[in-house]
Each structure stands twice: as C-alpha cells, then as structure tokens.
Write an enzyme that holds these catalytic residues in place. Structure first.
Site, PDB file in Angstrom:
ATOM      1  N   ALA A   1      -1.389   9.571  16.232  1.00  0.00           N
ATOM      2  CA  ALA A   1      -1.143  10.570  15.197  1.00  0.00           C
ATOM      3  C   ALA A   1      -1.586  10.067  13.829  1.00  0.00           C
ATOM      4  O   ALA A   1      -2.226  10.794  13.052  1.00  0.00           O
ATOM      5  CB  ALA A   1       0.342  10.940  15.169  1.00  0.00           C
TER       6      ALA A   1
ATOM      7  N   LYS B   1      -3.768   7.574  13.072  1.00  0.00           N
ATOM      8  CA  LYS B   1      -5.214   7.348  12.964  1.00  0.00           C
ATOM      9  C   LYS B   1      -6.006   8.652  13.053  1.00  0.00           C
ATOM     10  O   LYS B   1      -7.087   8.783  12.473  1.00  0.00           O
ATOM     11  CB  LYS B   1      -5.670   6.370  14.045  1.00  0.00           C
ATOM     12  CG  LYS B   1      -5.170   4.949  13.832  1.00  0.00           C
ATOM     13  CD  LYS B   1      -5.572   4.406  12.465  1.00  0.00           C
ATOM     14  CE  LYS B   1      -5.260   2.925  12.310  1.00  0.00           C
ATOM     15  NZ  LYS B   1      -5.601   2.418  10.959  1.00  0.00           N
TER      16      LYS B   1
ATOM     17  N   VAL C   1       0.811  -1.221   0.000  1.00  0.00           N
ATOM     18  CA  VAL C   1       0.000   0.000   0.000  1.00  0.00           C
ATOM     19  C   VAL C   1       0.845   1.271   0.000  1.00  0.00           C
ATOM     20  O   VAL C   1       0.332   2.354  -0.286  1.00  0.00           O
ATOM     21  CB  VAL C   1      -0.970   0.040   1.198  1.00  0.00           C
ATOM     22  CG1 VAL C   1      -1.948  -1.124   1.138  1.00  0.00           C
ATOM     23  CG2 VAL C   1      -0.225   0.067   2.534  1.00  0.00           C
TER      24      VAL C   1
ATOM     25  N   TYR D   1       0.699   5.852  16.915  1.00  0.00           N
ATOM     26  CA  TYR D   1      -0.522   5.298  16.321  1.00  0.00           C
ATOM     27  C   TYR D   1      -1.649   6.318  16.352  1.00  0.00           C
ATOM     28  O   TYR D   1      -2.413   6.452  15.384  1.00  0.00           O
ATOM     29  CB  TYR D   1      -0.903   4.041  17.099  1.00  0.00           C
ATOM     30  CG  TYR D   1      -2.011   3.212  16.498  1.00  0.00           C
ATOM     31  CD1 TYR D   1      -1.874   2.644  15.234  1.00  0.00           C
ATOM     32  CD2 TYR D   1      -3.177   2.961  17.211  1.00  0.00           C
ATOM     33  CE1 TYR D   1      -2.881   1.851  14.695  1.00  0.00           C
ATOM     34  CE2 TYR D   1      -4.192   2.168  16.685  1.00  0.00           C
ATOM     35  CZ  TYR D   1      -4.032   1.618  15.427  1.00  0.00           C
ATOM     36  OH  TYR D   1      -5.032   0.837  14.891  1.00  0.00           O
TER      37      TYR D   1
END
Length: 286
Positions: free
Chosen positions: A194, A196, A99, A192
C-alpha cells in the site's frame, strides 16, 4: 637567423610542453563527474541503498547531504562517501533528520541551502518493511500506519519542503523509492504494498505538477536488494525467499540501485520523468 615562422612554431611547441608537463589533466582534458556541481540530499542514508547512493553521488562529483535518524550510521556513511570522492570534486556531510517531522525536514533543507547555496537533487530513500507485515486480515494496524508514515508520508514531507529549494535552483531531480510490490502481487506484504503503491502514484502526479519548473520526478522500484536489513528479512520470510528463483540475474545489491539513482540525478535523464523504473533482475516480467 631563424625565420619568424620558425620562431612562432618553436614558441608554440614550448608552450605545448609547458602545459603538458605542468598539468597533464589539462592536456588530456579534465574528466567531468556526471554530477559535478550538484548538491544532493539523501534520506535514509545510513546504510544499504542510501549509503551506496551517497558514495556513488560523491564519486561522480556531487556534494552530498546524508540524512538519517541514526546519527552513528549516517555519520559513517558521510565519511565513506567523502573518502570515495577522492579528487573527483565531490563531498559529503551528515545531518540528522526525521523524514516524518516537518520541522526537522525544513531545518535540514534550510541548512543545506545556506551552507551549499542550493539543492539540485532530492533522493527520498528512507523507508522499509518489517516482519510485522502480512495479509490485510492479519497485519496489525500499527504496522500499516508505521509504513504509511515512514515510506509514503515521509516522501510527501521531504518533497513538500525540498521541491521549493529545487525550484529556486532552476530545476533538478526528485528520486523516490517505490518497489516491485507496487507493480506485481507479493503475498504477505499488504502494508508495504500500500505504501509503495502510493509512492508510485504520487511520483506520477508530482512529475506532471512540477514539470513546468524543470523538475523531473521518478521512482526506482527494486525487488529484493541485499542490504543488511533485507538479508535478515529473506532469512525470516518464506514468502520473500520463495521469489529468489524469479530473479533472472540473481538478487540485486545496493550498488545496482545506486547506479540507477546516479542516472536519474544526472543531466543524462533530462527528459525522463514520471517513470517507475524497475531495477529488479527481471522479477516483474517473469
């Protein structure tokens, strides 16, 4: 001698019996899947929420493209989804994809459209936290950039190349993955949080941007969801284990998130956009 009316009644009854006995599904009405005719691409589909969602999408009649960097896990998910589809009309295939790599994403999007004719649903599911996360004064830079690249940049890259295909299909749905940490304070997870939080904000701006193209953009915000990866985190992280009591209905399972994704992928959510939907057992209200 039978009257014309009687002959017509008998003929209609014989036709009724023929339809009933030869095709019972036609007689009672075909059961339509909630995602019949849709082509959906799921990132990070090799396990946990991604695998559960692939299975649910296929059960509801979608053609599912399962993507992952782990070929073995991704292929297994696609096979499980294909089996789960049964006679529902759904199908599933696996395509390897990173990705965070533009060329990889463009190649898979192109192959999806060439093979299945369109793309209706993009589920940006790839991501995740690790035990390297922590407070900003302690977390290593490497962990910050790892999660920003995977969760936030990965969502950006897949949306960049996936949305034009959805526009070409006449509209559809983008489903991002945020987290309850973007909606509340959870110590020890600043990297995490930051990433999300960025996904949540980008979801709202994308919803406004692409509404004229009939594209809905929403994000699911789970709390602790007991995939194999998260089970390990719960065992090793006292901060995560501590919030177990805040889950009013117990910890979530991947299927709970997958069911929300089905709703967002389906036409049932036709005016739902720009929302960060908590599927968190009540954590953010308690």
């Amino acid at each position: 001698m039978e009257q014309p009316e009687q002959s017509l009644i008998k003929l209609r009854y014989q036709l009724f019996l023929l339809i009933k006995n030869s095709n019972k599904e036609l007689f009672i009405g075909d059961k339509m899947g909630r995602l019949d005719g849709k082509v959906a691409l799921i990132t990070g589909g090799g396990g946990g929420i991604g695998r559960a969602t692939a299975i649910r999408f296929a059960e509801e009649g979608a053609t599912v493209v399962v993507t992952d960097i782990d070929i073995s896990l991704g292929d297994e998910s696609a096979k499980l989804a294909k089996e789960a589809a049964g006679n529902a009309g759904g199908d599933a295939v696996f395509m390897e994809m990173d990705v965070t790599d533009h060329d990889s994403v463009k190649s898979v999007i192109s192959e999806t459209v060439n093979r299945f004719g369109k793309l209706n649903v993009l589920h940006n599911n790839a991501g995740g936290s690790t035990m390297q996360d922590g407070p900003v004064t302690e977390a290593p830079d490497e962990e910050f950039w790892r999660v920003i690249k995977l969760d936030l940049f990965g969502t950006f890259v897949c949306s960049k190349h996936g949305i034009p295909a959805i526009v070409e299909a006449g509209g559809g749905s983008v489903i991002n993955m945020s987290s309850n940490v973007a909606l509340m304070a959870l110590p020890g997870r600043d990297c995490y949080t930051a990433a999300k939080g960025g996904v949540a904000s980008m979801t709202r701006s994308m919803a406004v941007e692409y509404a004229p193209n009939k594209i809905r953009v929403n994000a699911i915000a789970p709390s602790v969801t007991l995939s194999d990866r998260v089970k390990k985190l719960v065992q090793e992280s006292p901060e995560i284990a501590k919030i177990s009591e805040q889950h009013l209905l117990g910890f979530g399972m991947p299927i709970h998130i997958a069911n929300m994704a089905v709703y967002l992928a389906s036409d049932e959510s036709e005016i739902t956009t720009g929302q960060i939907l908590s599927v968190d057992s009540g954590v953010t209200i308690y």
